[in-house]
Every structure is written in C-alpha cells, then in structure tokens.
Design a protein around this motif. Sequence first.
Motif, PDB file in Angstrom:
ATOM      1  N   ASN A   1      12.742  16.822  10.287  1.00 58.12           N
ATOM      2  CA  ASN A   1      12.934  17.114  11.701  1.00 58.12           C
ATOM      3  C   ASN A   1      14.230  16.535  12.266  1.00 58.12           C
ATOM      4  O   ASN A   1      14.513  16.691  13.459  1.00 58.12           O
ATOM      5  N   LEU A   2      14.991  15.849  11.431  1.00 58.23           N
ATOM      6  CA  LEU A   2      16.256  15.262  11.873  1.00 58.23           C
ATOM      7  C   LEU A   2      17.424  16.065  11.318  1.00 58.23           C
ATOM      8  O   LEU A   2      17.450  16.398  10.132  1.00 58.23           O
ATOM      9  N   SER A   3      18.377  16.343  12.176  1.00 60.94           N
ATOM     10  CA  SER A   3      19.589  17.043  11.759  1.00 60.94           C
ATOM     11  C   SER A   3      20.764  16.069  11.783  1.00 60.94           C
ATOM     12  O   SER A   3      20.995  15.389  12.794  1.00 60.94           O
ATOM     13  N   VAL A   4      21.467  15.986  10.678  1.00 56.17           N
ATOM     14  CA  VAL A   4      22.624  15.097  10.607  1.00 56.17           C
ATOM     15  C   VAL A   4      23.783  15.848   9.973  1.00 56.17           C
ATOM     16  O   VAL A   4      23.594  16.840   9.279  1.00 56.17           O
ATOM     17  N   SER A   5      24.988  15.353  10.238  1.00 59.87           N
ATOM     18  CA  SER A   5      26.164  15.901   9.570  1.00 59.87           C
ATOM     19  C   SER A   5      26.222  15.343   8.160  1.00 59.87           C
ATOM     20  O   SER A   5      25.381  14.529   7.758  1.00 59.87           O
ATOM     21  N   GLY A   6      27.192  15.747   7.401  1.00 62.90           N
ATOM     22  CA  GLY A   6      27.314  15.282   6.020  1.00 62.90           C
ATOM     23  C   GLY A   6      27.517  13.778   5.948  1.00 62.90           C
ATOM     24  O   GLY A   6      28.157  13.178   6.829  1.00 62.90           O
ATOM     25  N   PHE A   7      26.969  13.168   4.910  1.00 66.99           N
ATOM     26  CA  PHE A   7      27.092  11.721   4.759  1.00 66.99           C
ATOM     27  C   PHE A   7      28.545  11.312   4.649  1.00 66.99           C
ATOM     28  O   PHE A   7      29.337  11.904   3.910  1.00 66.99           O
ATOM     29  N   ASP A   8      28.899  10.257   5.381  1.00 67.55           N
ATOM     30  CA  ASP A   8      30.265   9.729   5.387  1.00 67.55           C
ATOM     31  C   ASP A   8      30.183   8.211   5.225  1.00 67.55           C
ATOM     32  O   ASP A   8      29.839   7.497   6.171  1.00 67.55           O
ATOM     33  N   LYS A   9      30.499   7.743   4.046  1.00 68.98           N
ATOM     34  CA  LYS A   9      30.410   6.311   3.754  1.00 68.98           C
ATOM     35  C   LYS A   9      31.332   5.497   4.647  1.00 68.98           C
ATOM     36  O   LYS A   9      30.974   4.394   5.095  1.00 68.98           O
ATOM     37  N   LYS A  10      32.516   6.028   4.943  1.00 71.03           N
ATOM     38  CA  LYS A  10      33.458   5.322   5.803  1.00 71.03           C
ATOM     39  C   LYS A  10      32.866   5.132   7.197  1.00 71.03           C
ATOM     40  O   LYS A  10      32.951   4.038   7.776  1.00 71.03           O
ATOM     41  N   LYS A  11      32.233   6.175   7.725  1.00 69.68           N
ATOM     42  CA  LYS A  11      31.609   6.064   9.047  1.00 69.68           C
ATOM     43  C   LYS A  11      30.466   5.061   9.041  1.00 69.68           C
ATOM     44  O   LYS A  11      30.280   4.318  10.005  1.00 69.68           O
ATOM     45  N   LEU A  12      29.697   5.033   7.948  1.00 70.47           N
ATOM     46  CA  LEU A  12      28.592   4.086   7.864  1.00 70.47           C
ATOM     47  C   LEU A  12      29.115   2.660   7.918  1.00 70.47           C
ATOM     48  O   LEU A  12      28.549   1.800   8.616  1.00 70.47           O
ATOM     49  N   ASN A  13      30.180   2.384   7.201  1.00 72.39           N
ATOM     50  CA  ASN A  13      30.776   1.047   7.259  1.00 72.39           C
ATOM     51  C   ASN A  13      31.318   0.737   8.652  1.00 72.39           C
ATOM     52  O   ASN A  13      31.222  -0.401   9.125  1.00 72.39           O
ATOM     53  N   GLU A  14      31.853   1.752   9.318  1.00 68.40           N
ATOM     54  CA  GLU A  14      32.426   1.550  10.648  1.00 68.40           C
ATOM     55  C   GLU A  14      31.374   1.177  11.684  1.00 68.40           C
ATOM     56  O   GLU A  14      31.664   0.422  12.626  1.00 68.40           O
ATOM     57  N   ILE A  15      30.160   1.706  11.531  1.00 66.10           N
ATOM     58  CA  ILE A  15      29.142   1.456  12.556  1.00 66.10           C
ATOM     59  C   ILE A  15      28.351   0.173  12.317  1.00 66.10           C
ATOM     60  O   ILE A  15      27.524  -0.212  13.150  1.00 66.10           O
ATOM     61  N   LEU A  16      28.591  -0.516  11.223  1.00 64.22           N
ATOM     62  CA  LEU A  16      27.843  -1.737  10.938  1.00 64.22           C
ATOM     63  C   LEU A  16      27.942  -2.767  12.071  1.00 64.22           C
ATOM     64  O   LEU A  16      26.920  -3.355  12.455  1.00 64.22           O
ATOM     65  N   PRO A  17      29.133  -3.007  12.640  1.00 64.01           N
ATOM     66  CA  PRO A  17      29.188  -3.959  13.770  1.00 64.01           C
ATOM     67  C   PRO A  17      28.362  -3.499  14.969  1.00 64.01           C
ATOM     68  O   PRO A  17      27.770  -4.331  15.670  1.00 64.01           O
ATOM     69  N   GLU A  18      28.322  -2.187  15.219  1.00 56.78           N
ATOM     70  CA  GLU A  18      27.518  -1.679  16.332  1.00 56.78           C
ATOM     71  C   GLU A  18      26.033  -1.860  16.054  1.00 56.78           C
ATOM     72  O   GLU A  18      25.253  -2.172  16.962  1.00 56.78           O
ATOM     73  N   LEU A  19      25.643  -1.653  14.815  1.00 58.11           N
ATOM     74  CA  LEU A  19      24.239  -1.861  14.440  1.00 58.11           C
ATOM     75  C   LEU A  19      23.858  -3.334  14.600  1.00 58.11           C
ATOM     76  O   LEU A  19      22.762  -3.659  15.058  1.00 58.11           O
ATOM     77  N   LYS A  20      24.781  -4.215  14.227  1.00 56.87           N
ATOM     78  CA  LYS A  20      24.523  -5.638  14.395  1.00 56.87           C
ATOM     79  C   LYS A  20      24.388  -5.988  15.871  1.00 56.87           C
ATOM     80  O   LYS A  20      23.540  -6.805  16.264  1.00 56.87           O
TER      81      LYS A  20
END
Length: 215
Positions: free
Chosen positions: A29-48
């Motif tokens: 039921n979730l729609s996401v764009s293609g996985f982007d490892k660089k973006k995942l690393n970029e959002i780590l501070p926001e997740l923290k």
Amino acid sequence: VNFRISLKENENAGAIAAWLRQGEIQAENLSVSGFDKKKLNEILPELKKIMVLQPDDFFIQIQKLCNYAGVKVVHTPCLPKAPIHGSTRWLSDTPLVQMSAKYAKNDIFWFTFFHELAHIIKHGKKYISIENEVDYDAESVAEEQEADDFAVKWTFSEEEEEEVLTHKPLQEKDIISFAKKFNTHPAMIIGRFHHKKLLPYSIGNQFIEKIEIFD
C-alpha cells in the motif's frame, strides 16, 4: 525466507512467517520512488532529529523521509509467538523496514530502526534481518555487529558514552545536559547503561518514553 537465515529449527516459524507476510501486505500500500542510497545517507541526520524530539507523529515522519529515499517502513505489531523487534529485507528492488515496537520503549525502537537502516546501506539485497528470533551463521554475525555499530554511532556513540562515564555520580540534570550536548535523547543514554548493566534498571526510567505509533 531463506538466504543465510533459516527458520526450519525455530518452533515459532509459522508465527514469524505470518508476521513477515503481514509486513509485505502493508508495504504493497506504500508507493515510493526508486531506492537511492545517497538520499538515505542524506536523511540520517533528519531521522536522528526526529528521534531526539519524538513528536506524536514521529512514525509518519520517518515513513515520509524514508519514502523519499525509496525505502518502505511499516509498523506490524508483534504476534504472540513472534516477538520480533524488527526486520529488513528487499522486495524486488525496494528495501522494506518492518518494525514491531516490541516493549513500546523509545530507546529500543530507535536503536532497532537505525540497525535496520544499516543493513540496507551496507549489506545488499540478499541480506535478511529478523531481530531476536533467528540464529545467524558466522558471516552474518559480523554483519549484525556492523549494524549494531552503525546504530550506536547514530543514537549514542561510544566516544560520547566514554565522556558521560567520566562524570560520576550521574544525576538527572547531567543526563539531560549530555543528551543536549550530543544531540540525542536521554533515553538512549539510559538505555545503553541499562543494557550494559552500568546502571540498575530502577534508575533513569523517567527518561524512557512509551512508543505509540499512529500510522
């Protein structure tokens, strides 16, 4: 579930499989764009930052951030015979983080969450993580330790822990002060010290917050 993880010797295999399947249904039921490892690393501070503030809608916020990086995150409450903290696996080309919020404690939830993200960043599509319910071979033990180290870094690092431990005796105001200094939640400090038996479980419980997920 196969690859390096086997459930055939686990007496709760059926319940675990049911829990995992429920997560896959939720993920559909979730729609996401293609996985982007660089973006995942970029959002780590926001997740923290979300971990530190823990707003009421924190789970929706981490879902949205992870969706931006092409990662699906779902919450599946524990089944009675499947007391799992979390799981990470890939559904085709999309990584899925499935969280249970077992024990409903924020220190455990956030450590597990960053642990699962580590598997996505570091261990590739064939690695399947099921926290607390499976036995790992020697290679997987090393990868699990690597994920633990990643979670430590992003929640309350070893260097930060060493600094806190030089300050004795620890009082409530000290925990709050160190948490602000290190940009973490006081529960991450207390949870670590409880886990390592550096403090009795009767001390610091006021910092452990109940996890309530509205998804």
